[in-house]
Write a protein that holds these residues in place. Structure first.
Motif, PDB file in Angstrom:
ATOM      1  N   VAL A  85       0.832  -1.207   0.000  1.00  0.00           N
ATOM      2  CA  VAL A  85       0.000   0.000   0.000  1.00  0.00           C
ATOM      3  C   VAL A  85       0.868   1.259   0.000  1.00  0.00           C
ATOM      4  CG1 VAL A  85      -1.639   1.363   1.352  1.00  0.00           C
ATOM      5  CG2 VAL A  85      -1.973  -1.104   1.111  1.00  0.00           C
ATOM      6  N   SER A  86       1.899   1.281   0.855  1.00  0.00           N
ATOM      7  CA  SER A  86       2.717   2.496   0.976  1.00  0.00           C
ATOM      8  C   SER A  86       3.531   2.754  -0.282  1.00  0.00           C
ATOM      9  CB  SER A  86       3.639   2.398   2.197  1.00  0.00           C
ATOM     10  OG  SER A  86       4.531   1.302   2.079  1.00  0.00           O
ATOM     11  N   ILE A  87       4.136   1.721  -0.852  1.00  0.00           N
ATOM     12  CA  ILE A  87       4.932   1.910  -2.071  1.00  0.00           C
ATOM     13  C   ILE A  87       4.044   2.397  -3.216  1.00  0.00           C
ATOM     14  CG2 ILE A  87       6.260   0.732  -3.867  1.00  0.00           C
ATOM     15  CD1 ILE A  87       7.439  -1.063  -1.727  1.00  0.00           C
ATOM     16  N   THR A  88       2.901   1.774  -3.369  1.00  0.00           N
ATOM     17  CA  THR A  88       1.976   2.160  -4.444  1.00  0.00           C
ATOM     18  C   THR A  88       1.474   3.587  -4.252  1.00  0.00           C
ATOM     19  OG1 THR A  88       1.268  -0.148  -4.648  1.00  0.00           O
ATOM     20  CG2 THR A  88      -0.138   1.534  -5.664  1.00  0.00           C
ATOM     21  N   ALA A  89       1.149   3.949  -3.006  1.00  0.00           N
ATOM     22  CA  ALA A  89       0.638   5.290  -2.720  1.00  0.00           C
ATOM     23  C   ALA A  89       1.709   6.354  -2.984  1.00  0.00           C
ATOM     24  CB  ALA A  89       0.174   5.369  -1.266  1.00  0.00           C
TER      25      ALA A  89
END
Length: 310
Positions: A85-89
């Motif tokens: 989630v964090s990398i994609t965001a």
């Protein structure tokens, strides 16, 4: 820039040697290297650049001798959703800011990818996949390099201001500072527990270079493929040895201490890679985009850590 006299070279080597002593810490080494390069120039520019890359890899591997392999597996398993989630965001927000600042597309992608995963290593892996030009890679690396230095110096101070525990700081540093070198340097000044957690989380995160560059290759219709950096495999091997061969703990401790000191020398070399030409080449827009992206990312992650969500 002054001529590279023998005296000039002698002082550079002297400062590098001082980094082998306990009198110079990680942050001081980076400042010494950067200050020397900006004021006097680096007399061994190409050599120090090459040496710093190999020394950093060796230092990271050596730091694995203080890590429990089971902890690495647990961190990877428990942070799977958070990582994706964090990398994609971060990459998504970087794409938006690239449009807002009207940046070159490749430069924006490289800065975003470096911010999301692990700085220079991620940029180097992504560059051939998106067919980035040399000057685009240089700009992205220059911007990330400067923010790495800022993170190394600012994060411990901010961590103490918010009374972060070593566990909290290690997690924050790993998720919010770009390069592995600065993550390790900042957490090393905060404490042994912070260092162990930060290194483990950062290198676990770095493994996501492969799936994300593969996905980028699909969008860019590129045949280039990235591979897991060997130093990550070395770190995991060192952690495995440390965990399952405890009878030789004195040797593993010696190797770990040597790796920490090697890291200090490496940060001096990395700092000495800074120059006025790097600053000019980057320009103002990539800096503004990268700084804003970094502030948003590090602030949101810090808030989530303080609120107990991470």
């Amino acid at each position: 820039m002054p001529a590279k006299t023998h005296l000039h070279k002698f002082f550079y080597i002297l400062l590098l040697g001082l980094c082998l002593t306990p009198f110079v810490g990680a942050g001081s080494a980076l400042i010494l290297g950067a200050g020397f390069a900006i004021v006097l120039g680096n007399p061994f520019a190409e050599l120090s650049q090459t040496a710093s890359k190999w020394m950093l890899k060796a230092a990271v591997v050596g730091l694995g001798f203080a890590v429990d392999f089971n902890q690495v597996i647990e961190v990877g398993r428990s942070s799977l959703v958070l990582t994706i989630v964090s990398i994609t965001a971060i990459i998504g927000l970087g794409e938006i800011l690239t449009q807002v600042f009207k940046l070159n597309r490749n430069t924006g992608v490289l800065i975003s990818f470096g911010t999301a995963i692990c700085g220079g290593s991620a940029i180097a892996a992504m560059a051939p996949v998106i067919k980035a030009k040399d000057h685009e890679v240089a700009v992205a690396l220059g911007v990330v390099f400067l923010l790495n230095g800022a993170g190394l110096l600012l994060f411990p101070t901010i961590g103490h201001y918010f009374n972060l525990s070593q566990e909290q700081f290690g997690m924050w540093a790993a998720l919010a500072i770009h390069d592995t070198s600065s993550v390790v340097g900042a957490s090393a000044t905060y404490g042994a527990v912070a260092l162990s957690i930060a290194t483990t989380v950062k290198l676990t995160r770095a493994m996501w270079i492969i799936p994300y560059t593969t996905l980028a290759g699909v969008f860019w219709r590129s045949e280039e493929k990235a591979s897991i950096p060997l130093f990550i495999i070395g770190f995991l091997a060192a952690a495995l040895i440390n965990t399952y061969l405890p009878d030789y703990s004195s040797i593993w401790s010696l190797l770990n201490n040597a790796a920490r000191q090697l890291l200090v020398m490496t940060l001096f070399l990395i700092g000495s890679g800074l120059s006025i030409s790097v600053l000019k080449k980057a320009g103002i827009k990539p800096f503004l985009m990268a700084i804003l992206l970094w502030i948003v990312v590090s602030s949101v992650i810090l808030i989530l850590i303080l609120d107990g969500f991470i």
